[in-house]
Design a protein around this motif. Structure first.
Motif, short mmCIF file in Angstrom:
data_model
loop_
_atom_site.label_atom_id
_atom_site.label_comp_id
_atom_site.label_asym_id
_atom_site.label_seq_id
_atom_site.Cartn_x
_atom_site.Cartn_y
_atom_site.Cartn_z
N ALA A 144 0.81 -1.22 0.00
CA ALA A 144 0.00 0.00 0.00
C ALA A 144 0.84 1.27 0.00
N ARG A 145 2.02 1.21 0.60
CA ARG A 145 2.84 2.42 0.69
C ARG A 145 4.08 2.37 -0.19
N GLY A 146 4.31 1.24 -0.82
CA GLY A 146 5.47 1.13 -1.69
C GLY A 146 6.80 1.12 -0.96
N MET A 147 6.80 0.71 0.27
CA MET A 147 8.01 0.69 1.09
C MET A 147 8.77 -0.60 0.86
N GLY A 148 10.08 -0.52 0.86
CA GLY A 148 10.88 -1.73 0.76
C GLY A 148 10.69 -2.60 1.99
N GLU A 149 10.80 -3.93 1.80
CA GLU A 149 10.55 -4.82 2.91
C GLU A 149 11.53 -4.59 4.05
N ALA A 150 12.79 -4.41 3.74
CA ALA A 150 13.79 -4.20 4.80
C ALA A 150 13.48 -2.91 5.57
N ASP A 151 13.10 -1.88 4.83
CA ASP A 151 12.75 -0.61 5.47
C ASP A 151 11.54 -0.79 6.37
N ALA A 152 10.53 -1.52 5.90
CA ALA A 152 9.31 -1.75 6.69
C ALA A 152 9.64 -2.48 7.99
N ARG A 153 10.46 -3.50 7.90
CA ARG A 153 10.81 -4.26 9.10
C ARG A 153 11.64 -3.42 10.07
N ALA A 154 12.52 -2.58 9.54
CA ALA A 154 13.33 -1.72 10.41
C ALA A 154 12.46 -0.71 11.15
N ARG A 155 11.47 -0.17 10.47
CA ARG A 155 10.59 0.81 11.11
C ARG A 155 9.72 0.14 12.20
N ILE A 156 9.25 -1.05 11.91
CA ILE A 156 8.48 -1.78 12.93
C ILE A 156 9.34 -2.07 14.15
N ALA A 157 10.58 -2.50 13.92
CA ALA A 157 11.48 -2.84 15.02
C ALA A 157 11.84 -1.63 15.86
N ALA A 158 11.82 -0.42 15.25
CA ALA A 158 12.20 0.80 15.97
C ALA A 158 11.10 1.32 16.87
N GLN A 159 9.89 0.79 16.72
CA GLN A 159 8.77 1.27 17.52
C GLN A 159 8.57 0.41 18.77
N ALA A 160 7.59 0.79 19.58
CA ALA A 160 7.29 0.05 20.82
C ALA A 160 6.93 -1.40 20.50
N THR A 161 7.19 -2.28 21.45
CA THR A 161 6.85 -3.69 21.30
C THR A 161 5.37 -3.90 21.66
N ASP A 162 4.85 -5.06 21.30
CA ASP A 162 3.48 -5.39 21.68
C ASP A 162 3.31 -5.40 23.20
N GLU A 163 4.33 -5.88 23.91
CA GLU A 163 4.25 -5.92 25.37
C GLU A 163 4.16 -4.51 25.94
N GLN A 164 4.91 -3.59 25.39
CA GLN A 164 4.84 -2.20 25.87
C GLN A 164 3.49 -1.57 25.56
N ARG A 165 2.93 -1.91 24.42
CA ARG A 165 1.61 -1.37 24.08
C ARG A 165 0.53 -1.97 24.96
N ARG A 166 0.62 -3.28 25.21
CA ARG A 166 -0.40 -3.91 26.07
C ARG A 166 -0.39 -3.32 27.48
N ALA A 167 0.76 -2.88 27.94
CA ALA A 167 0.85 -2.33 29.29
C ALA A 167 0.02 -1.06 29.45
N VAL A 168 -0.22 -0.33 28.37
CA VAL A 168 -0.99 0.92 28.47
C VAL A 168 -2.37 0.81 27.84
N ALA A 169 -2.71 -0.35 27.27
CA ALA A 169 -3.94 -0.49 26.50
C ALA A 169 -5.15 -0.75 27.39
N ASP A 170 -6.11 0.17 27.36
CA ASP A 170 -7.41 -0.09 27.96
C ASP A 170 -8.29 -0.86 26.98
N VAL A 171 -8.06 -0.62 25.69
CA VAL A 171 -8.80 -1.30 24.63
C VAL A 171 -7.78 -1.79 23.61
N TRP A 172 -7.88 -3.07 23.24
CA TRP A 172 -6.96 -3.68 22.28
C TRP A 172 -7.79 -4.13 21.09
#
Length: 399
Positions: A144-172
């Motif tokens: 959808a965004r035309g991003m390279g796969e390596a770039d996409a994975r790097a950006r995902i890895a640079a963000q918060a983890t699922d565990e960190q998000r679950r710690a603040v999530a009232d709604v998932w």
């Protein structure tokens, strides 16, 4: 006004959720959009970026070349900090303007990509996380965004983890599958939780539990209590000395009503009264000192057992907030009974059996008051045992 923080990892489909909430009538504040607005051609924000990073971050038409800028800051903490120092204050000022312009009965949804990373969760009445599995996110970014796969994975890895998000999530909200499924969840969230929650906050109305229904111990109760505690601590400011998870849901393995009990420690009842409005604004309005579900909130004799009682306005998460003075008998006993029950499995089982039996006996009452009163003899007999345990173990309340 209800403030909802909305976030999710890149490619999770957060914009799908935001759009649906806006269709329902939410006031949407999109941080990404504001971040673009404050660096449009002719703005002082763009001029400061060029001064910091050079003219090579400009396109031929004078607009910001975002890929070029991303190439300079991605993986460079110092460069990213410089960029943030330029953009974030401007986005914050514009956000404040939009909040001030929102109607008093608005549900304001603040779409913030880095809500978790920047520790902003306690500032909202509710935090909604949009989730999708990493492979699905990579697929969306590539197709959808035309991003390279390596770039996409790097950006995902640079963000918060699922565990960190679950710690603040009232709604998932899981958006891994087709959009119609998550949109149906959003529709229910709007009707069943956000709309009544906003009304409760605006009208200073807590959500009242009408039946003492005992449920099996939920291992997520402590994490839920921690989220609520951070909101309460932020709202209370310096007058709030500490927030503790107390009551049955604070005892691992103990079946209980699905109601989180929290104790906010204050230096005096005058301090408790001074922050009543702040707590109400944060979603914890004050209740009458004596209520059918809190018959001993105010004990006039002796005076040092008095407290203030607030309740959560969130229809999706029942909670009680007890404001007690540091060192007072009620403050100490609430902490002692919690720690004693944690340490004494036999007394924990005894208490659980009592609660299950009394809940069944009072199931048709339409209020939890008689159930609470029926437990009082057990507490009268348990308190000396808990005090003896405290002396034997050298227990002292937290400093």
């Amino acid at each position: 006004m209800l403030r909802v923080g909305l976030t999710g990892g890149i490619g999770s489909g957060k914009s799908t959720v935001a759009g649906r909430l806006a269709e329902h009538g939410a006031v949407l504040i999109d941080s990404d959009r504001l971040a673009r607005e404050v660096v449009e051609p002719g703005t002082d924000g763009l001029a400061e970026i060029v001064a910091a990073f050079g003219a090579e971050v400009l396109r031929a038409d004078g607009s910001l070349d975002r890929p070029a800028l991303a190439g300079k800051v991605f993986g460079d903490d110092a460069a990213r900090a410089t960029l943030n120092a330029i953009v974030h204050p401007r986005v914050g000022a514009r956000t404040a303007e939009l909040l001030a312009a929102a109607p008093p009965d608005a549900v304001v949804v603040h779409d913030i990509p880095l809500l978790v990373e920047n520790g902003l969760a306690p500032a909202y009445h509710l935090v909604v996380i949009v989730h999708a599995e990493p492979e699905q996110r990579v697929h969306r970014l590539v197709t959808a965004r035309g991003m390279g796969e390596a770039d996409a994975r790097a950006r995902i890895a640079a963000q918060a983890t699922d565990e960190q998000r679950r710690a603040v999530a009232d709604v998932w909200l899981d958006n891994t599958s087709t959009p119609d499924l998550v949109l149906a969840e959003v529709d229910a969230l709007w009707a069943d939780r956000l709309v009544p929650y906003e009304a409760n906050v605006r009208l200073r109305r807590r959500n009242v539990v009408r039946q003492a229904r005992i449920v099996p111990a939920d291992p997520t109760w402590p994490a839920q209590a921690e989220r609520l505690s951070r909101r309460i601590a932020l709202a209370a400011g310096e007058r709030g000395l500490r927030v503790d998870h107390i009551g049955s849901t604070s005892v691992p393995g103990l079946a209980a009503k699905d109601v989180i009990d929290l104790q906010l420690t204050v230096a005096s009842l005058a301090d408790a009264d001074a922050i009543a409005d702040q707590l109400a604004d944060a979603g914890f309005p004050q209740a009458p000192q004596v209520t059918e579900d809190n018959p001993k909130a105010f004990a006039p004799d002796p005076a040092d057992w008095r407290k203030r009682f607030h309740g959560a306005a969130d229809p999706g998460r029942n909670a009680n907030l007890h404001l007690r003075v540091l060192g007072s008998p009620g403050w100490r006993l609430a902490l002692l009974l919690r720690d004693w029950l944690r340490a004494e499995p036999e007394r924990r089982r005894e208490y659980e059996e009592l609660k299950v039996r009394l809940a069944a006996e009072h199931a048709a009452d339409g209020t939890t008051g008689p159930y609470a009163e029926a437990k009082e003899p057990w507490f009268d007999s348990a308190t000396p045992a808990a005090l003896a345990w405290a002396e034997r173990m050298g227990w002292t309340p937290p400093s």
